[in-house]
Design a protein around this motif. Structure first.
Motif, PDB file in Angstrom:
ATOM      1  N   GLY A 116       0.801  -1.219   0.000  1.00 59.54           N
ATOM      2  CA  GLY A 116       0.000   0.000   0.000  1.00 59.54           C
ATOM      3  C   GLY A 116       0.828   1.260   0.000  1.00 59.54           C
ATOM      4  N   ALA A 117       1.934   1.241  -0.734  1.00 60.48           N
ATOM      5  CA  ALA A 117       2.838   2.390  -0.794  1.00 60.48           C
ATOM      6  C   ALA A 117       2.765   3.059  -2.164  1.00 60.48           C
ATOM      7  N   GLY A 118       2.891   4.374  -2.172  1.00 62.15           N
ATOM      8  CA  GLY A 118       3.002   5.093  -3.423  1.00 62.15           C
ATOM      9  C   GLY A 118       4.395   4.938  -4.006  1.00 62.15           C
ATOM     10  N   LEU A 119       4.514   5.157  -5.302  1.00 58.94           N
ATOM     11  CA  LEU A 119       5.806   5.067  -5.980  1.00 58.94           C
ATOM     12  C   LEU A 119       5.976   6.266  -6.901  1.00 58.94           C
ATOM     13  N   LYS A 120       7.083   6.989  -6.713  1.00 55.82           N
ATOM     14  CA  LYS A 120       7.446   8.098  -7.585  1.00 55.82           C
ATOM     15  C   LYS A 120       8.826   7.829  -8.157  1.00 55.82           C
ATOM     16  N   VAL A 121       8.987   8.055  -9.450  1.00 55.85           N
ATOM     17  CA  VAL A 121      10.265   7.828 -10.122  1.00 55.85           C
ATOM     18  C   VAL A 121      10.687   9.118 -10.814  1.00 55.85           C
ATOM     19  N   PHE A 122      11.936   9.530 -10.584  1.00 52.99           N
ATOM     20  CA  PHE A 122      12.451  10.778 -11.136  1.00 52.99           C
ATOM     21  C   PHE A 122      13.665  10.500 -12.018  1.00 52.99           C
ATOM     22  N   GLU A 123      13.579  10.956 -13.255  1.00 52.64           N
ATOM     23  CA  GLU A 123      14.664  10.812 -14.223  1.00 52.64           C
ATOM     24  C   GLU A 123      15.571  12.032 -14.149  1.00 52.64           C
ATOM     25  N   LEU A 124      16.858  11.794 -14.055  1.00 51.62           N
ATOM     26  CA  LEU A 124      17.830  12.873 -13.902  1.00 51.62           C
ATOM     27  C   LEU A 124      18.742  12.932 -15.126  1.00 51.62           C
ATOM     28  N   ALA A 125      18.251  13.561 -16.180  1.00 49.24           N
ATOM     29  CA  ALA A 125      19.033  13.830 -17.403  1.00 49.24           C
ATOM     30  C   ALA A 125      19.753  12.585 -17.902  1.00 49.24           C
ATOM     31  N   LEU A 126      18.985  11.544 -18.203  1.00 52.56           N
ATOM     32  CA  LEU A 126      19.592  10.283 -18.618  1.00 52.56           C
ATOM     33  C   LEU A 126      20.391  10.413 -19.913  1.00 52.56           C
ATOM     34  N   ASN A 127      19.989  11.352 -20.754  1.00 51.74           N
ATOM     35  CA  ASN A 127      20.698  11.524 -22.029  1.00 51.74           C
ATOM     36  C   ASN A 127      22.014  12.285 -21.873  1.00 51.74           C
ATOM     37  N   MET A 128      22.311  12.729 -20.656  1.00 51.01           N
ATOM     38  CA  MET A 128      23.575  13.419 -20.388  1.00 51.01           C
ATOM     39  C   MET A 128      24.242  12.775 -19.167  1.00 51.01           C
TER      40      MET A 128
END
Length: 343
Positions: A116-128
Motif C-alpha cells: 500500500g505504498a506510493g511510488l514516484k520515479v524521477f529521471e535525472l538527465a539520462l541523455n547526459m
C-alpha cells in the motif's frame, strides 16, 4: 588540502540546514512507551517492532504516529564511468527500466502494491551521463548543488514515511568510490558484482575505482566535494531527499548499497544527520554490511537481495506497518480483561 581553483562551492545552504536539523521528539516516544506497557504482551516481547514505533513517533513528532502515505521515491541517472567496462549492461537500460516502472512491471511496483505504498520515479538527465570519474569530476559544483536541491523538492507531497531507491547502470562503481574514500582500505574491498559482472569485469571495476580516487585524491576532504567529483546525480538527489525529510520530520527507510552512499556523504558531514533513518535491509552487493556498520545502522531485513529500485526499503514498509498495527490495534490488559503481571 590542495585548493582547486576551478571549483565553486555553492553548498553553504545545505551546511546551514545541517546545523538546523530538528531533533527527535522524546515526548512522543514516552507516549508510545506508556501505551506499550498496557498492551496484552510481556514488555519487550515484540522486540524491534516496538523500537520501530518509537522511531516513527520520534521523527513524525506525534505521540500517535501514522502511516497513511508511505512513499517509495526512486531517482535514476546515468554514469560516464560505464565506458570503463564496469557493467555488463549498456546505459540504455536505465531508461528502459524507467519505462518498465511506469508500466508497473518492475519488482518494486509489486512490492509497493502489496504494501500500500506510493511510488514516484524521477529521471535525472539520462541523455547526459555524468562525466567519467576516472577522467574528470562527475559534476560541476553548481550542477551537484542543483541536483541536491532537486532531490529536496522531489519528496514534497506529504509522505509520512519515505523509502529511497535508485536506478542507474554503473552506479555501484561510483558508490564504491565514495566508500573507498570515506572508509579506506583497498578498492577491491568495496566493489561488488553489481548487475552481474564476471571476474574480469570485477577487476575493471576495482581498477576504475582506484584510478578515480587517485585522480581526485587532493580534493576529497570535503564530503560535498567528494559527492560532486565521484558521485552521481541520483546519489546527490538522494542526499537532498534525506536532508529534506529530516527538515520535514519524515522518517526514512534506506535501501541498499547505492542509497547508502548518499547517506554516507551526509553522515560524514554530521553523523546525527541520519538519526531519522533506518536501514530497510542489508544488500548482498559489495560491502553493504560493512557500510551499515560504519553508519551505525542495523538492517530490518536480510534477504540476500541486490536489486536496487528501492525494493528492500519498500519491503520494510510492510514491517513498519505491522509494527504500528500492533501498537495501535492490540487490546490493552484492561480492555481485554486480562490480568497484568502487577494485578
Amino acid at each position: 588540502m590542495q585548493k582547486d581553483p576551478s571549483a565553486e562551492h555553492p553548498f553553504d545552504a545545505f551546511r546551514a540546514l545541517l546545523a538546523q536539523m530538528p531533533s527527535a521528539s522524546m515526548e512522543s516516544v514516552e507516549a508510545v512507551r506508556a501505551r506499550d506497557i498496557k498492551l496484552t504482551k510481556p514488555p519487550g516481547a515484540l522486540g524491534r517492532l516496538e523500537e520501530i514505533v518509537e522511531w516513527l513517533a520520534a521523527w513524525q513528532g506525534r505521540p500517535e504516529p501514522k502511516l497513511d502515505r508511505p512513499t517509495v521515491v526512486v531517482f535514476a541517472a546515468n554514469h560516464g564511468v560505464v565506458a570503463q567496462g564496469v557493467s555488463p549492461y549498456p546505459p540504455s537500460v536505465t531508461a528502459q527500466m524507467l519505462t518498465n516502472f511506469s508500466a508497473g512491471g518492475a519488482a518494486v511496483n509489486q512490492i509497493c502494491a502489496v504494501n500500500g505504498a506510493g511510488l514516484k520515479v524521477f529521471e535525472l538527465a539520462l541523455n547526459m551521463p555524468t562525466k567519467d570519474i576516472t577522467e574528470a569530476p562527475a559534476m560541476e559544483s553548481r550542477e551537484c548543488a542543483a541536483t541536491i536541491a532537486y532531490g529536496m523538492e522531489a519528496i514534497a507531497g506529504g509522505a509520512d514515511l519515505l523509502a529511497l531507491g535508485e536506478m542507474g547502470i554503473g552506479n555501484t562503481t561510483v558508490a564504491a568510490a565514495i566508500y573507498h574514500v570515506l572508509y579506506g582500505g583497498e578498492a577491491e574491498d568495496w566493489v561488488g558484482r553489481g548487475t552481474g559482472v564476471d571476474d574480469e569485469g570485477l577487476k575493471r571495476k576495482a581498477d576504475a575505482v582506484r584510478r578515480a580516487v587517485a585522480l581526485h585524491k587532493d580534493f576529497l576532504d570535503d564530503p560535498f566535494e567528494l559527492l560532486r567529483r565521484l558521485g552521481g546525480r541520483e546519489i546527490a538527489a538522494m542526499a537532498g531527499a534525506i536532508l529534506a525529510a529530516r527538515m520535514e520530520r519524515t522518517p526514512v527507510l534506506l535501501d541498499g548499497y547505492v542509497v547508502c552512499a548518499a547517506a554516507a556523504v551526509l553522515h560524514a558531514l554530521d553523523p546525527a544527520s541520519l538519526d531519522h533513518c533506518l536501514a530497510g535491509h542489508v544488500s548482498a552487493e559489495g560491502a553493504h554490511a560493512k557500510v551499515l556498520e560504519k553508519l551505525g545502522k542495523k538492517p530490518l531485513l536480510d534477504l540476500g537481495m541486490r536489486l536496487g529500485e528501492g525494493s528492500g526499503a519498500a519491503l520494510a514498509i510492510g514491517l513498519v506497518k505491522a509494527a504500528l498495527a500492533c501498537h495501535q490495534d492490540m487490546a490493552t490488559f484492561d480492555s481485554a480483561g486480562v490480568d497484568n503481571k502487577d494485578a
